[in-house]
Design an enzyme around this catalytic site. Structure first.
Site, PDB file in Angstrom:
ATOM      1  N   TYR A  29       0.840  -1.193   0.000  1.00  0.00           N
ATOM      2  CA  TYR A  29       0.000   0.000   0.000  1.00  0.00           C
ATOM      3  C   TYR A  29       0.878   1.247   0.000  1.00  0.00           C
ATOM      4  CZ  TYR A  29      -3.232   3.578   1.661  1.00  0.00           C
ATOM      5  OH  TYR A  29      -3.954   4.732   1.805  1.00  0.00           O
ATOM      6  N   GLU A  51     -11.490   6.021   5.197  1.00  0.00           N
ATOM      7  CA  GLU A  51     -10.799   6.863   6.182  1.00  0.00           C
ATOM      8  C   GLU A  51     -11.717   7.134   7.373  1.00  0.00           C
ATOM      9  OE1 GLU A  51      -7.748   7.499   6.250  1.00  0.00           O
ATOM     10  OE2 GLU A  51      -6.980   7.427   4.209  1.00  0.00           O
ATOM     11  N   TRP A  59      -4.766   1.986  10.258  1.00  0.00           N
ATOM     12  CA  TRP A  59      -5.115   1.833   8.853  1.00  0.00           C
ATOM     13  C   TRP A  59      -4.971   0.391   8.386  1.00  0.00           C
ATOM     14  CZ3 TRP A  59      -8.047   3.682   5.381  1.00  0.00           C
ATOM     15  CH2 TRP A  59      -7.859   3.369   4.029  1.00  0.00           C
TER      16      TRP A  59
END
Length: 202
Positions: A29, A51, A59
């Site tokens: 990522y 988000e 995350w």
């Protein structure tokens, strides 16, 4: 997102931002997505939604469930999510493949309804609004993670603009995380291999 088992592991000899750690999914990522300019109402709705789900979590927790989120939320197609009803809410709250937070689930659907009305009349409107808050490039990039802010004047302004449109779970910290991940800002630290790389917009 393709199953990580089908992808070659990320290069291990690349210096990266410290948050990428040793998890291959997180490293991929970092290498391929974070900070790369992202455009399109659907893509930015997905990013904004994820988000928001990330708020209060790491995350990587969201990233590991991203395929589940995409399946559960109809690929984040705005019109399809806007049509979700109480049965869909019940389905989502029973789906172990996502984060089962009722307030965030309902906010995602409510946001889709707002965006569906808006972007149906003005295709590209979400993209244009978000990118209108892109700040000027910094004179120098951060040397460490401690130099990266949690929010900025631009992210506070973006959060206000999104809230004025009727969107929920879009505070200034979430807005800045969106700006980082969607490439409005480049917070790769000096010494990271991505700091010297150029990537095309998606």
């Amino acid at each position: 997102m393709t199953d990580s088992a089908e992808l070659a592991p990320p290069a291990t000899d690349r210096p990266r931002c410290g948050w990428a750690g040793n998890d291959p999914l997180y490293q991929r990522y970092h290498d391929d997505e974070w900070g790369v300019p992202l455009h399109g109402d659907r893509a930015l709705f997905e990013k904004l939604s994820l988000e928001a789900f990330q708020s209060g979590l790491s995350w990587i927790t969201i990233l590991r469930r991203r395929d589940g989120f995409r399946d559960a939320f109809a690929g984040f197609e705005i019109d399809r999510v806007a049509a979700f009803d109480d049965r869909d809410v019940e389905r989502l709250l029973g789906d172990a493949g996502i984060i089962r937070n009722g307030a965030k689930v309902e906010a995602t659907i409510a946001n889709a309804r707002v965006l569906n009305e808006w972007t149906s009349a003005e295709p590209g409107a979400l993209d244009a609004l978000i990118w209108s808050f892109q700040p000027p490039a910094r004179d120098r990039r951060p040397d460490s993670l401690s130099e990266i802010p949690a929010q900025t004047d631009e992210s506070r302004a973006l959060a206000r603009a999104l809230k004025d449109r009727g969107l929920r779970f879009v505070g200034p910290t979430t807005a800045y995380a969106l700006m980082q991940s969607a490439g409005l800002v480049d917070d790769h630290v000096s010494g990271c291999w991505r700091a010297q790389a150029e990537f095309p917009a998606r």
